[in-house]
Design an enzyme around this catalytic site. Structure first.
Site, mmCIF file in Angstrom:
data_model
loop_
_atom_site.group_PDB
_atom_site.id
_atom_site.type_symbol
_atom_site.label_atom_id
_atom_site.label_comp_id
_atom_site.label_asym_id
_atom_site.label_seq_id
_atom_site.Cartn_x
_atom_site.Cartn_y
_atom_site.Cartn_z
ATOM 1 N N ALA A 216 3.156 -1.257 4.780
ATOM 2 C CA ALA A 216 2.424 -0.080 5.268
ATOM 3 C C ALA A 216 3.434 1.044 5.424
ATOM 4 O O ALA A 216 4.460 0.875 6.089
ATOM 5 C CB ALA A 216 1.753 -0.402 6.604
ATOM 6 N N VAL B 260 7.279 -2.544 7.196
ATOM 7 C CA VAL B 260 7.233 -1.080 7.257
ATOM 8 C C VAL B 260 7.869 -0.501 5.990
ATOM 9 O O VAL B 260 8.989 -0.877 5.617
ATOM 10 C CB VAL B 260 7.969 -0.569 8.517
ATOM 11 C CG1 VAL B 260 7.993 0.961 8.535
ATOM 12 C CG2 VAL B 260 7.294 -1.113 9.779
ATOM 13 N N LYS B 261 7.121 0.388 5.353
ATOM 14 C CA LYS B 261 7.597 0.978 4.102
ATOM 15 C C LYS B 261 8.178 2.357 4.406
ATOM 16 O O LYS B 261 7.515 3.194 5.036
ATOM 17 C CB LYS B 261 6.407 1.094 3.148
ATOM 18 C CG LYS B 261 6.750 0.952 1.695
ATOM 19 C CD LYS B 261 5.455 0.863 0.912
ATOM 20 C CE LYS B 261 5.683 0.928 -0.563
ATOM 21 N NZ LYS B 261 4.427 1.113 -1.289
ATOM 22 N N ILE B 262 9.398 2.572 3.933
ATOM 23 C CA ILE B 262 10.136 3.792 4.270
ATOM 24 C C ILE B 262 10.698 4.404 2.986
ATOM 25 O O ILE B 262 11.259 3.677 2.159
ATOM 26 C CB ILE B 262 11.302 3.415 5.230
ATOM 27 C CG1 ILE B 262 10.711 2.849 6.521
ATOM 28 C CG2 ILE B 262 12.278 4.554 5.428
ATOM 29 C CD1 ILE B 262 11.278 3.347 7.778
ATOM 30 N N THR C 99 0.875 -1.177 0.000
ATOM 31 C CA THR C 99 0.000 0.000 0.000
ATOM 32 C C THR C 99 0.912 1.226 0.000
ATOM 33 O O THR C 99 2.120 1.107 0.209
ATOM 34 C CB THR C 99 -0.894 0.056 1.260
ATOM 35 O OG1 THR C 99 -0.066 0.253 2.416
ATOM 36 C CG2 THR C 99 -1.708 -1.207 1.436
#
Ligand code: E4P
Length: 217
Positions: free
Chosen positions: A55, A81-83, A27
């Site tokens: 996310a 975790v998307k960074i 996402t």
């Protein structure tokens, strides 16, 4: 090759999961905003459907990113975790990866950026193929070059080909050896389609019906 759906729509995810070919979901803030729902609740709902859900944090400084990243990781053990690939993001990736939180470093547009993600211990790096093609660059060449560089040094970071716009993007990423292809629902749907399959099936069924009529009892 793992197939991820690039969507925050539960309906699309449920349909893809029913096909039995979806390994995860990515996402981003734009996709979640389109759904008009609470971010954390939606991520938890998606995590109940698939084993790997990216996310994205919205902070742009190190402290904010690790704080948001830890909260997202606690929502469900399926969260990655998307960074974003900026210097603060790479720093946050290193910290979260050391805490055994899976990180997807997103918005990657160059091999040098992909090297940084691997050095910071990212689980995934997301080269954005379509957005490079949009500005007359070769997005797939980037995927191929990252693949080569990671192989040169044995980096464990998986290449998640993102911003894929059509089935040939998926095929080209697979030929290169990308670990994951994330795609919109409509692209996954297009993977099934071939006119000769439809024509062939129609003919088989017609012949079958005719043979039943013509068979003597
Ligand atoms: C991937 O993680 C991104 O959400 C996505 O692939 C971006 O695709 P777009 O360039 O079509 O928006």
């Amino acid at each position: 090759m793992k197939f991820f759906l690039d969507t925050a729509s539960l309906q699309e995810i449920r349909e893809g999961v029913a096909w039995g070919i979806v390994d995860g979901v990515t996402t981003n803030p734009s996709l979640v905003a389109k759904e008009g729902v609470d971010f954390h609740s939606r991520i938890k709902e998606i995590c109940e459907l698939v084993p790997d859900v990216s996310a994205e944090v919205t902070a742009t400084n190190y402290e904010g990113m690790i704080q948001e990243g830890r909260i997202l990781a606690k929502l469900h053990n399926h969260v990655t975790v998307k960074i974003p690939l900026i210097s603060e993001g790479i720093k946050a990736c290193k910290t979260l990866s050391q805490e055994r939180i899976k990180v997807n470093v997103t918005l990657c547009f160059s091999v040098s950026q992909a090297l940084l993600a691997a050095k910071a211990g990212a689980t995934y790096v997301s080269p954005f193929v379509g957005r490079l093609d949009d500005i007359s660059e070769d997005g797939m060449e980037l995927v191929a070059n990252i693949f080569q560089v990671y192989r040169n040094y044995g980096y464990k970071t998986q290449i998640l080909a993102a911003s894929l716009r059509h089935p040939q993007h998926v095929v080209q990423a697979a030929l290169i050896g990308a670990d994951v292809a994330t795609m919109p629902f409509k692209v996954m749907e297009m993977l099934f389609k071939h006119p000769l399959t439809d024509i062939g099936l129609k003919k088989f069924l017609e012949d079958w019906e005719n043979s039943k009529k013509n068979t003597k009892r």
